[in-house]
Design a protein around this motif. Structure first.
Motif, short mmCIF file in Angstrom:
data_model
loop_
_atom_site.label_atom_id
_atom_site.label_comp_id
_atom_site.label_asym_id
_atom_site.label_seq_id
_atom_site.Cartn_x
_atom_site.Cartn_y
_atom_site.Cartn_z
N GLU A 153 28.05 26.86 50.76
CA GLU A 153 27.58 25.47 50.71
C GLU A 153 28.34 24.66 49.67
O GLU A 153 28.60 23.47 49.87
N VAL A 154 28.71 25.30 48.57
CA VAL A 154 29.53 24.61 47.56
C VAL A 154 30.85 24.17 48.18
O VAL A 154 31.28 23.02 48.01
N ALA A 155 31.51 25.06 48.89
CA ALA A 155 32.78 24.72 49.53
C ALA A 155 32.60 23.59 50.53
O ALA A 155 33.44 22.68 50.63
N LEU B 202 35.22 31.37 45.10
CA LEU B 202 34.48 31.02 43.88
C LEU B 202 34.18 32.27 43.06
O LEU B 202 33.66 33.26 43.58
N LEU B 203 34.51 32.20 41.75
CA LEU B 203 34.29 33.34 40.87
C LEU B 203 33.22 33.10 39.80
O LEU B 203 32.52 34.03 39.41
N SER B 204 33.11 31.87 39.29
CA SER B 204 32.15 31.64 38.21
C SER B 204 31.91 30.16 38.01
O SER B 204 32.63 29.32 38.57
N GLN B 205 30.89 29.87 37.20
CA GLN B 205 30.51 28.50 36.91
C GLN B 205 30.31 28.37 35.39
O GLN B 205 29.43 29.02 34.82
N LEU B 206 31.14 27.55 34.75
CA LEU B 206 31.03 27.31 33.32
C LEU B 206 30.20 26.04 33.09
O LEU B 206 30.65 24.94 33.39
N LEU C 299 28.43 30.81 30.78
CA LEU C 299 29.15 31.18 32.00
C LEU C 299 28.20 31.87 32.97
O LEU C 299 27.52 32.83 32.61
N GLN C 300 28.17 31.37 34.20
CA GLN C 300 27.27 31.90 35.23
C GLN C 300 28.05 32.40 36.44
O GLN C 300 29.21 32.05 36.63
N HIS C 301 27.37 33.21 37.27
CA HIS C 301 28.02 33.81 38.45
C HIS C 301 27.06 33.78 39.64
O HIS C 301 26.72 34.81 40.22
N TYR C 302 26.63 32.59 40.03
CA TYR C 302 25.71 32.46 41.14
C TYR C 302 26.42 32.64 42.49
O TYR C 302 25.77 32.61 43.54
N ASN C 303 27.70 32.86 42.44
CA ASN C 303 28.45 33.18 43.65
C ASN C 303 28.14 34.58 44.16
O ASN C 303 28.73 35.02 45.16
N PHE C 304 27.21 35.30 43.48
CA PHE C 304 26.76 36.57 44.06
C PHE C 304 26.02 36.32 45.37
O PHE C 304 25.81 37.25 46.16
N MET C 305 25.63 35.06 45.62
CA MET C 305 25.00 34.67 46.89
C MET C 305 26.06 34.02 47.78
O MET C 305 26.51 32.90 47.49
N PRO C 306 26.50 34.68 48.84
CA PRO C 306 27.54 34.10 49.70
C PRO C 306 27.16 32.74 50.26
O PRO C 306 28.02 31.86 50.42
#
Length: 212
Positions: free
Chosen positions: A165-167, A178-182, A153-160
């Motif tokens: 860009e994901v959205a 966005l909260l996390s990336q599994l 489980l990762q949390h690269y959403n610490f970078m706005p």
């Protein structure tokens, strides 16, 4: 009606054996349809405060998964000093080598509607939202492991900028936060335990009052 010991063990044992797995390949032991059904099960059945059902998920597979981590690498390089980036870049490359990622979101519009309906709980809604999201993530993670997938489980959403860009890339609603990336894929070690867990004494962390 109480469950049988075997039924309870069938529920608890996978929880005990679940662990972060980083050595992953871009293959899956189960079809994409099964991956989707597990995530849909978690979205449908995990609890949420006042049944707000604010959890959202996006499953990225194969080339879309790789694109996600290319985006992460780009923003990590822009956000970090060079020594820090060089230390973290191999990890992003490792995530990219996996089969897929589940992106976990909370729908801010749904949470705002809950706040408007119940003004007395406004201060707690965000916290409860994170509690619910964690349960969604844990259900999917444990189910994936039961099907032979390794996860981390990762949390690269610490970078706005990464989240933005994901959205944009996958045309997601603005209200999805966005909260996390599994990250998941077939483990290179066959889900063998690569390290032993250590545990703080449970008796120091659990207190019981009124026990018979």
């Amino acid at each position: 009606m109480s469950s049988s010991p075997a039924a309870l063990d069938g529920f608890l044992n996978p929880i005990e054996s679940r662990l972060s797995c980083y050595g992953l390949t871009n293959s899956s032991p189960i079809p994409d349809s099964k991956i989707r059904s597990i995530v849909e099960f978690a979205i449908k059945n995990a609890p949420s405060a006042f049944n707000v059902q604010s959890a959202r998920a996006v499953i990225l597979l194969k080339a879309d998964h790789e694109k996600l981590w290319d985006i992460a690498d780009k923003h990590l390089k822009a956000a970090m000093p060079e020594p820090a980036y060089q230390a973290l870049a191999p990890r992003v490359k490792m995530f990219r080598a996996a089969y897929g990622s589940v992106l976990w979101f909370e729908d801010q519009d749904a949470l705002d509607a809950l706040k408007e309906k119940n003004p007395a709980i406004q201060a707690s809604v965000a916290e409860w939202s994170h509690h619910s999201s964690g349960m969604h993530q844990f259900i999917a993670w444990t189910a994936f492991e039961l099907e032979g997938l390794g996860c981390n489980l990762q949390h690269y959403n610490f970078m706005p900028q990464f989240s933005a860009e994901v959205a944009s890339e996958w045309k997601l609603p603005e209200s999805w936060k966005l909260l996390s990336q599994l990250v998941f894929g077939t483990p290179t070690d066959g889900l063998k335990r690569s390290r032993e867990r250590t545990y703080l004494p449970v008796e120091d962390r659990v207190k019981v009052f009124g026990e018979k």
